[in-house]
Write an enzyme that holds these catalytic residues in place. Sequence first.
Site, PDB file in Angstrom:
ATOM      1  N   ASP B 113       4.520  -7.085  -0.693  1.00 50.81           N
ATOM      2  CA  ASP B 113       3.214  -6.439  -0.689  1.00 50.81           C
ATOM      3  C   ASP B 113       3.389  -4.988  -1.127  1.00 50.81           C
ATOM      4  O   ASP B 113       4.227  -4.266  -0.577  1.00 50.81           O
ATOM      5  CB  ASP B 113       2.614  -6.507   0.720  1.00 50.81           C
ATOM      6  CG  ASP B 113       1.110  -6.319   0.702  1.00 50.81           C
ATOM      7  OD1 ASP B 113       0.491  -6.449  -0.373  1.00 50.81           O
ATOM      8  OD2 ASP B 113       0.546  -6.043   1.769  1.00 50.81           O
ATOM      9  N   HIS B 120      -6.742   4.085  -1.264  1.00 54.67           N
ATOM     10  CA  HIS B 120      -6.319   3.517   0.018  1.00 54.67           C
ATOM     11  C   HIS B 120      -5.194   4.349   0.639  1.00 54.67           C
ATOM     12  O   HIS B 120      -5.262   4.738   1.812  1.00 54.67           O
ATOM     13  CB  HIS B 120      -5.852   2.069  -0.172  1.00 54.67           C
ATOM     14  CG  HIS B 120      -5.215   1.456   1.033  1.00 54.67           C
ATOM     15  ND1 HIS B 120      -5.919   1.181   2.194  1.00 54.67           N
ATOM     16  CD2 HIS B 120      -3.929   1.080   1.279  1.00 54.67           C
ATOM     17  CE1 HIS B 120      -5.094   0.656   3.090  1.00 54.67           C
ATOM     18  NE2 HIS B 120      -3.888   0.590   2.567  1.00 54.67           N
ATOM     19  N   ARG B 129      -1.737  11.294   8.950  1.00 49.30           N
ATOM     20  CA  ARG B 129      -0.925  12.502   8.789  1.00 49.30           C
ATOM     21  C   ARG B 129      -1.850  13.640   8.372  1.00 49.30           C
ATOM     22  O   ARG B 129      -1.735  14.188   7.277  1.00 49.30           O
ATOM     23  CB  ARG B 129       0.164  12.282   7.721  1.00 49.30           C
ATOM     24  CG  ARG B 129       1.201  11.208   8.077  1.00 49.30           C
ATOM     25  CD  ARG B 129       2.297  11.091   7.008  1.00 49.30           C
ATOM     26  NE  ARG B 129       1.743  10.771   5.699  1.00 49.30           N
ATOM     27  CZ  ARG B 129       1.499   9.526   5.270  1.00 49.30           C
ATOM     28  NH1 ARG B 129       1.767   8.493   6.038  1.00 49.30           N
ATOM     29  NH2 ARG B 129       0.985   9.320   4.070  1.00 49.30           N
ATOM     30  N   GLU B 185      -7.166  -6.932   4.834  1.00 49.49           N
ATOM     31  CA  GLU B 185      -6.926  -6.118   3.642  1.00 49.49           C
ATOM     32  C   GLU B 185      -7.222  -6.996   2.437  1.00 49.49           C
ATOM     33  O   GLU B 185      -6.585  -8.034   2.247  1.00 49.49           O
ATOM     34  CB  GLU B 185      -5.480  -5.609   3.593  1.00 49.49           C
ATOM     35  CG  GLU B 185      -5.156  -4.621   4.702  1.00 49.49           C
ATOM     36  CD  GLU B 185      -3.816  -3.903   4.520  1.00 49.49           C
ATOM     37  OE1 GLU B 185      -2.924  -4.446   3.826  1.00 49.49           O
ATOM     38  OE2 GLU B 185      -3.661  -2.792   5.076  1.00 49.49           O
ATOM     39  N   GLU B 187      -6.854  -7.933  -1.201  1.00 48.93           N
ATOM     40  CA  GLU B 187      -5.814  -7.661  -2.183  1.00 48.93           C
ATOM     41  C   GLU B 187      -5.845  -8.704  -3.298  1.00 48.93           C
ATOM     42  O   GLU B 187      -6.502  -9.732  -3.184  1.00 48.93           O
ATOM     43  CB  GLU B 187      -4.430  -7.696  -1.517  1.00 48.93           C
ATOM     44  CG  GLU B 187      -4.318  -6.816  -0.280  1.00 48.93           C
ATOM     45  CD  GLU B 187      -2.883  -6.586   0.161  1.00 48.93           C
ATOM     46  OE1 GLU B 187      -1.949  -7.047  -0.548  1.00 48.93           O
ATOM     47  OE2 GLU B 187      -2.698  -5.964   1.213  1.00 48.93           O
ATOM     48  N   ASP B 219      -4.467  -9.759   3.558  1.00 51.39           N
ATOM     49  CA  ASP B 219      -3.290  -9.369   4.339  1.00 51.39           C
ATOM     50  C   ASP B 219      -3.754  -8.948   5.736  1.00 51.39           C
ATOM     51  O   ASP B 219      -3.849  -7.760   6.038  1.00 51.39           O
ATOM     52  CB  ASP B 219      -2.572  -8.224   3.622  1.00 51.39           C
ATOM     53  CG  ASP B 219      -1.291  -7.832   4.320  1.00 51.39           C
ATOM     54  OD1 ASP B 219      -0.655  -8.718   4.923  1.00 51.39           O
ATOM     55  OD2 ASP B 219      -0.926  -6.641   4.260  1.00 51.39           O
ATOM     56  N   ARG B 223      -3.707  -3.359  13.477  1.00 53.56           N
ATOM     57  CA  ARG B 223      -3.392  -1.935  13.291  1.00 53.56           C
ATOM     58  C   ARG B 223      -2.691  -1.330  14.490  1.00 53.56           C
ATOM     59  O   ARG B 223      -1.817  -0.468  14.329  1.00 53.56           O
ATOM     60  CB  ARG B 223      -4.671  -1.151  12.997  1.00 53.56           C
ATOM     61  CG  ARG B 223      -5.423  -1.599  11.763  1.00 53.56           C
ATOM     62  CD  ARG B 223      -4.565  -1.533  10.523  1.00 53.56           C
ATOM     63  NE  ARG B 223      -5.341  -1.892   9.334  1.00 53.56           N
ATOM     64  CZ  ARG B 223      -4.816  -2.064   8.128  1.00 53.56           C
ATOM     65  NH1 ARG B 223      -3.505  -1.947   7.944  1.00 53.56           N
ATOM     66  NH2 ARG B 223      -5.571  -2.383   7.102  1.00 53.56           N
ATOM     67  N   GLN B 226       0.855  -2.546  14.398  1.00 51.28           N
ATOM     68  CA  GLN B 226       1.501  -1.963  13.214  1.00 51.28           C
ATOM     69  C   GLN B 226       1.884  -0.500  13.421  1.00 51.28           C
ATOM     70  O   GLN B 226       2.986  -0.080  13.056  1.00 51.28           O
ATOM     71  CB  GLN B 226       0.538  -2.090  12.022  1.00 51.28           C
ATOM     72  CG  GLN B 226       1.070  -1.557  10.708  1.00 51.28           C
ATOM     73  CD  GLN B 226      -0.012  -1.573   9.608  1.00 51.28           C
ATOM     74  OE1 GLN B 226      -1.065  -2.193   9.740  1.00 51.28           O
ATOM     75  NE2 GLN B 226       0.269  -0.877   8.519  1.00 51.28           N
ATOM     76  N   LYS B 239       1.759  -7.447  10.656  1.00 56.21           N
ATOM     77  CA  LYS B 239       1.341  -8.138   9.439  1.00 56.21           C
ATOM     78  C   LYS B 239       1.817  -9.594   9.393  1.00 56.21           C
ATOM     79  O   LYS B 239       1.243 -10.407   8.670  1.00 56.21           O
ATOM     80  CB  LYS B 239       1.961  -7.441   8.213  1.00 56.21           C
ATOM     81  CG  LYS B 239       1.631  -5.965   8.074  1.00 56.21           C
ATOM     82  CD  LYS B 239       0.342  -5.772   7.321  1.00 56.21           C
ATOM     83  CE  LYS B 239       0.177  -4.330   6.860  1.00 56.21           C
ATOM     84  NZ  LYS B 239      -1.027  -4.193   6.010  1.00 56.21           N
ATOM     85  N   THR B 243      -1.160 -14.299   6.432  1.00 54.88           N
ATOM     86  CA  THR B 243      -1.609 -13.734   5.166  1.00 54.88           C
ATOM     87  C   THR B 243      -2.347 -14.852   4.439  1.00 54.88           C
ATOM     88  O   THR B 243      -1.757 -15.904   4.178  1.00 54.88           O
ATOM     89  CB  THR B 243      -0.413 -13.272   4.310  1.00 54.88           C
ATOM     90  OG1 THR B 243       0.373 -12.356   5.069  1.00 54.88           O
ATOM     91  CG2 THR B 243      -0.885 -12.593   3.027  1.00 54.88           C
ATOM     92  N   GLU B 344     -10.215   1.718   6.861  1.00 50.85           N
ATOM     93  CA  GLU B 344     -10.876   2.756   6.064  1.00 50.85           C
ATOM     94  C   GLU B 344     -12.396   2.720   6.227  1.00 50.85           C
ATOM     95  O   GLU B 344     -13.035   3.754   6.324  1.00 50.85           O
ATOM     96  CB  GLU B 344     -10.558   2.550   4.581  1.00 50.85           C
ATOM     97  CG  GLU B 344      -9.116   2.810   4.195  1.00 50.85           C
ATOM     98  CD  GLU B 344      -8.877   2.396   2.751  1.00 50.85           C
ATOM     99  OE1 GLU B 344      -8.473   1.234   2.541  1.00 50.85           O
ATOM    100  OE2 GLU B 344      -9.109   3.222   1.845  1.00 50.85           O
TER     101      GLU B 344
END
Lengths: 406, 406
Positions: B113, B120, B129, B185, B187, B219, B223, B226, B239, B243, B344
């Site tokens: 992945d 993103h 951060r 997610e 993808e 995916d 969270r 993770q 994760k 999937t 997000e």
Amino acid sequence: MATRSWVDVRDGSDFPLQNLPYGVFSRRGEAPRCGAAIGDWVVDLAPLLGDPIFAAPSLNAFLATGRERWDQVRRSLTSFLSDPSHADDVEPHLISRQDVTLHLPFEVADYVDFYASEDHATNVGRMFRPDAEPLTPNWKHLPIGYHGRAGTVVVSGTDVVRPCGQRKPPDGLPTYGPSQRLDIEAEVGFVVGVGSPQGTRVRAEDFAEHVFGVVLVNDWSARDIQFWEGQPLGPFLGKSFATGISPWVVPLPALEHARVAPPRQDPEPLGYLQTTGDTALDLALEVELNGTVISRPPFAGMYWTAPQQLAHLTVNGASLRTGDLFASGTVSGPDRDQRGCLLELSWNGTEPVQLADGSSRTYLSDGDTVVIRATAPGADGVRIGFGELRGTVQPASPGGRGTPAR
Amino acid sequence: MATRSWVDVRDGSDFPLQNLPYGVFSRRGEAPRCGAAIGDWVVDLAPLLGDPIFAAPSLNAFLATGRERWDQVRRSLTSFLSDPSHADDVEPHLISRQDVTLHLPFEVADYVDFYASEDHATNVGRMFRPDAEPLTPNWKHLPIGYHGRAGTVVVSGTDVVRPCGQRKPPDGLPTYGPSQRLDIEAEVGFVVGVGSPQGTRVRAEDFAEHVFGVVLVNDWSARDIQFWEGQPLGPFLGKSFATGISPWVVPLPALEHARVAPPRQDPEPLGYLQTTGDTALDLALEVELNGTVISRPPFAGMYWTAPQQLAHLTVNGASLRTGDLFASGTVSGPDRDQRGCLLELSWNGTEPVQLADGSSRTYLSDGDTVVIRATAPGADGVRIGFGELRGTVQPASPGGRGTPAR
């Protein structure tokens, strides 16, 4: 039951009667098939046991049959090889190990690598996060791990081409080229036989219902590539070019006498990670570089045990498949000569390791040969060995298939 | 050549003559085998083409045959389905899609992945951060990626059990229990047909020699799990529980008209990552939660393209195998309603997403159904669709197989 085989097994052999590990072999011009090791011989299992499951070029079908069948086969083999009255039946199916090529013993489904040595994780933390606590805050709460590349797991004896990739000097732009910090990691790997359905979990105490046996693992690592790519999602190309495993899968019952209590864990882990009894394995590893033993990592002291890793791996409902391989991470002990990788042995290249030929190494040079071995206490006072996990570094091919390196 | 099939294909179908994606289907009581989609029908390929390679329960053997054969089969199928004179031959092998179950279309070898959307990666960086640059220093130099768990890739329609695991409140000890931040997610995934030997690399320009086609990927991500486990080695149990992929593999030639120029890259990447021409794909994704479209992520704007990812993945000499799957990472565009995950969309749970039924979500609730769709411009002005990638969240089973949750 006899404690020695009627087959001539020299003292100190990795493969006494008490071991009987499984692998895949071929003679020149013949198809690969499953065998067991005894002394310097390979037992051709399909014709001896009359079981076509062993005529396959991988152990996977046998691994999937489960513990009852594993134990049956081990009992049969032990009987065949200990009782001299069977010699006439067995001898036609003994092949000298010198006459065979050993292959990858099983098809690897998913490959997970843990990070279970406190000494290793602490050393790495000290080198790369000198101003912080060496262990990340999660380290003593769960066995940190990640998925590696199953398709590049190779059997002992496979040469390793020095990988190319991006690496960045401290005060410059990233460049492309051969890794300048090629390293090994001496590890112990666990081979899953019986899978589990997605959405369920496997308890630590059910370890021996799912895990068939143990191999040695060399998690080849390109430190410069790894450290430039590694944030925020972890190791990728710094590891994915090759992972070596030993050709013989040592079944768990052969390691029954190697079971020891694991180190005490503080803080006490959450319930699903709690275990009782002798869940660690007293394996003595040895790492040899060009004929010099550079390290003797002790596996017994690993902070997280394999049953804990199995329970963690599946606690989110991830399924297991036959052929899954999970490895311990670098095995390092507290002493300097117990460190399982050159990153630690050379303290990131600042303290060269001396070899018997007068040369020294920080990281690996082209042509270098690394051999990892291990032994464990077996039944009847013998030593159980794993055979050699050997690999030689071949020069990089920066252009690969016709693309110029830039 | 006709631009419409003689098979009745309604306007707006995901599967016009210009698409012809491949999958694996079964009718009740019959073994799974390979088919192609046309309108609301599945073509039973083995008997129609007289080729037993399609009688297998996965596409892998066909994928391994290579581009010449892929093109031959596509030409044959196109001819069968466009020329009405073939109708009598074809009709016995057309099965209503309502009468079949769709299965995982290929056996996944390794699953990688990536993390290729700048929007993103920037959003995630801003959230986690806040005091640093949102992108890590390596992000614009190489396509960041990691290996996921191949064994838990499941086909559309497979329910996803909410995973359990460790999560740590900001000011407390870690606890065990069901994830409280279950996310998706959206993808796009690329399916490798033709492998490559270990120690060599695959150039970006050889993309279409190795990659067979494209699927949608969900995916699923926990969270809370993770973020507690993710340092220093990246995502693992957050994760690895599931999937999802769409059941139809859209072959690259069906997407020829969707090719567009990728975004300009600054800084210019190293040589092995440089490409020319229209290497991006203009896929319009759509994410639906319980019937409300919550996002429309645009794939064309992804910073790193699939050919670059393939070149990067193999630049260290890692081999490719038939069935390797590599996914793009979350597809997010610059606008709020183009974000491809709830992390997000809800800005880490602080801005609930409104649904048409009057409810709102930060992360997923038990019973929620997520559907990902995509379309692309096809030949003759038609739209190429991918079918649905659907999954429903089932409640957690904290005790798993009889082990109490603690």
